[in-house]
Design a protein around this motif. Structure first.
Motif, mmCIF file in Angstrom:
data_model
loop_
_atom_site.group_PDB
_atom_site.id
_atom_site.type_symbol
_atom_site.label_atom_id
_atom_site.label_comp_id
_atom_site.label_asym_id
_atom_site.label_seq_id
_atom_site.Cartn_x
_atom_site.Cartn_y
_atom_site.Cartn_z
ATOM 1 N N GLN A 84 0.803 -1.229 0.000
ATOM 2 C CA GLN A 84 0.000 0.000 0.000
ATOM 3 C C GLN A 84 0.833 1.274 0.000
ATOM 4 O OE1 GLN A 84 -1.982 -1.155 3.585
ATOM 5 N NE2 GLN A 84 -3.847 -1.824 2.539
ATOM 6 N N ILE A 85 2.011 1.239 0.637
ATOM 7 C CA ILE A 85 2.861 2.429 0.714
ATOM 8 C C ILE A 85 3.573 2.638 -0.617
ATOM 9 C CG2 ILE A 85 4.933 3.390 1.810
ATOM 10 C CD1 ILE A 85 4.039 2.067 4.408
ATOM 11 N N ARG A 86 3.594 3.882 -1.077
ATOM 12 C CA ARG A 86 4.240 4.201 -2.349
ATOM 13 C C ARG A 86 5.722 3.855 -2.299
ATOM 14 N NH1 ARG A 86 0.446 8.470 -1.965
ATOM 15 N NH2 ARG A 86 1.903 9.810 -0.813
ATOM 16 N N LYS A 87 6.185 3.187 -3.349
ATOM 17 C CA LYS A 87 7.566 2.688 -3.362
ATOM 18 C C LYS A 87 8.602 3.805 -3.444
ATOM 19 C CE LYS A 87 6.684 -1.973 -5.093
ATOM 20 N NZ LYS A 87 5.266 -1.959 -4.722
ATOM 21 N N ASN A 88 8.184 4.986 -3.899
ATOM 22 C CA ASN A 88 9.125 6.103 -3.975
ATOM 23 C C ASN A 88 9.109 6.949 -2.698
ATOM 24 O OD1 ASN A 88 6.612 7.232 -4.308
ATOM 25 N ND2 ASN A 88 7.204 8.577 -5.993
ATOM 26 N N ASP A 89 8.349 6.499 -1.705
ATOM 27 C CA ASP A 89 8.260 7.231 -0.438
ATOM 28 C C ASP A 89 9.317 6.703 0.528
ATOM 29 O OD1 ASP A 89 6.040 9.072 1.109
ATOM 30 O OD2 ASP A 89 6.992 7.658 2.474
ATOM 31 N N LYS A 90 9.800 7.611 1.397
ATOM 32 C CA LYS A 90 10.831 7.225 2.367
ATOM 33 C C LYS A 90 10.348 6.109 3.289
ATOM 34 C CE LYS A 90 14.162 9.268 5.556
ATOM 35 N NZ LYS A 90 14.623 10.501 6.245
ATOM 36 N N GLU A 91 9.033 6.086 3.566
ATOM 37 C CA GLU A 91 8.462 5.047 4.441
ATOM 38 C C GLU A 91 8.750 3.650 3.902
ATOM 39 O OE1 GLU A 91 6.288 4.764 7.155
ATOM 40 O OE2 GLU A 91 6.191 6.877 7.711
ATOM 41 N N TYR A 92 8.840 3.531 2.557
ATOM 42 C CA TYR A 92 9.000 2.208 1.951
ATOM 43 C C TYR A 92 10.381 1.616 2.219
ATOM 44 C CZ TYR A 92 8.293 -1.623 -1.298
ATOM 45 O OH TYR A 92 8.139 -2.875 -1.842
ATOM 46 N N GLU A 93 11.349 2.459 2.547
ATOM 47 C CA GLU A 93 12.702 1.970 2.829
ATOM 48 C C GLU A 93 12.705 0.959 3.978
ATOM 49 O OE1 GLU A 93 15.185 5.315 3.548
ATOM 50 O OE2 GLU A 93 14.793 6.245 1.592
ATOM 51 N N PHE A 94 11.722 1.067 4.859
ATOM 52 C CA PHE A 94 11.609 0.155 6.009
ATOM 53 C C PHE A 94 11.533 -1.298 5.557
ATOM 54 C CE2 PHE A 94 8.784 -2.297 8.816
ATOM 55 C CZ PHE A 94 9.441 -2.188 10.032
ATOM 56 N N PHE A 95 10.920 -1.531 4.383
ATOM 57 C CA PHE A 95 10.680 -2.902 3.919
ATOM 58 C C PHE A 95 11.827 -3.441 3.059
ATOM 59 C CE2 PHE A 95 6.556 -0.679 4.221
ATOM 60 C CZ PHE A 95 6.008 -1.399 5.258
ATOM 61 N N SER A 96 12.874 -2.644 2.883
ATOM 62 C CA SER A 96 13.982 -3.059 2.030
ATOM 63 C C SER A 96 14.585 -4.387 2.504
ATOM 64 C CB SER A 96 15.067 -1.970 2.023
ATOM 65 O OG SER A 96 16.153 -2.365 1.228
ATOM 66 N N GLY A 97 14.542 -5.391 1.643
ATOM 67 C CA GLY A 97 15.109 -6.701 1.960
ATOM 68 C C GLY A 97 14.301 -7.530 2.935
ATOM 69 N N MET A 98 13.128 -7.023 3.340
ATOM 70 C CA MET A 98 12.333 -7.744 4.329
ATOM 71 C C MET A 98 11.668 -8.984 3.741
ATOM 72 S SD MET A 98 9.279 -6.306 6.812
ATOM 73 C CE MET A 98 10.349 -5.146 7.659
#
Length: 201
Positions: free
Chosen positions: A170-184
């Motif tokens: 749901q979170i936009r991939k170009n948003d800083k919030e999405y960095e949380f899921f990197s490699g998860m």
């Protein structure tokens, strides 16, 4: 520029309430909660003087006062205003204000280490969203991420991952919030790759 605006709009006119709200938000962005609070309080006095007790702008102003207090590390006063605004929004069934205030309350509980209480508040915010005709999916994802964080802190990794997966969609991939899921969530191998790995040498 902000001081000039404050000087020119220190009146009891309704437009002044909007201006002081805007100035207050700018001060919040500038990490100056004390000046933000001054302007939000002026705005609230103007609104109350004009009889705008249950107006959406009044509810938003109350929320902004809570944010200013929270920014100034006065958590007790912040929670008082969040709860006041929540009650006002509930009274007039303003779902957008109700949802945003419920998230503010949940955030406070999370910061205080009250993860179960925070999760329940975030879940209420999702219920308010379900009642709305339209809502930003990106914002929905941010709430699902926060619920996942609560479950993680409570030691429930399975539920945490389930909410993180929802949020990541749901979170936009170009948003800083999405960095949380990197490699998860490592990508599943393609079917052809699975078949090759199972083939007899």
């Amino acid at each position: 520029a902000l001081k000039l605006l404050e000087k020119n709009f220190s009146s009891d006119h309704m437009d002044a309430a909007s201006i002081h709200n805007h100035i207050g938000k700018l001060y919040l962005e500038m990490k100056n909660p004390k000046k933000a609070l001054e302007n939000f309080q002026i705005a609230l006095k103007i609104l109350e003087k004009n009889g705008m007790i249950d107006n959406p702008l009044t509810i938003e102003t109350v929320r902004h006062i809570g944010l200013a207090y929270e920014g100034d590390l006065n958590n007790k006063s912040a929670m008082e205003y969040y709860l006041k605004g929540q009650a006002m929004a509930e009274e007039r069934r303003d779902l957008h204000c109700l949802q945003s205030l419920t998230v503010c309350i949940a955030d406070m509980k999370y910061k205080a280490g009250k993860y179960e209480e925070a999760r329940k508040e975030y879940t209420k915010a999702l219920e308010h969203i379900d009642e709305m005709e339209w809502f930003d999916t990106h914002e929905l994802g941010k709430i699902n991420k926060k619920i996942g964080m609560c479950y993680k802190e409570e030691g429930n990794q399975k539920e945490a991952e389930a909410y993180f997966r929802k949020a990541a969609q749901q979170i936009r991939k170009n948003d800083k919030e999405y960095e949380f899921f990197s490699g998860m969530f490592p990508e599943e191998p393609k079917q052809e790759e699975k078949e090759d790995s199972n083939a007899t040498p």
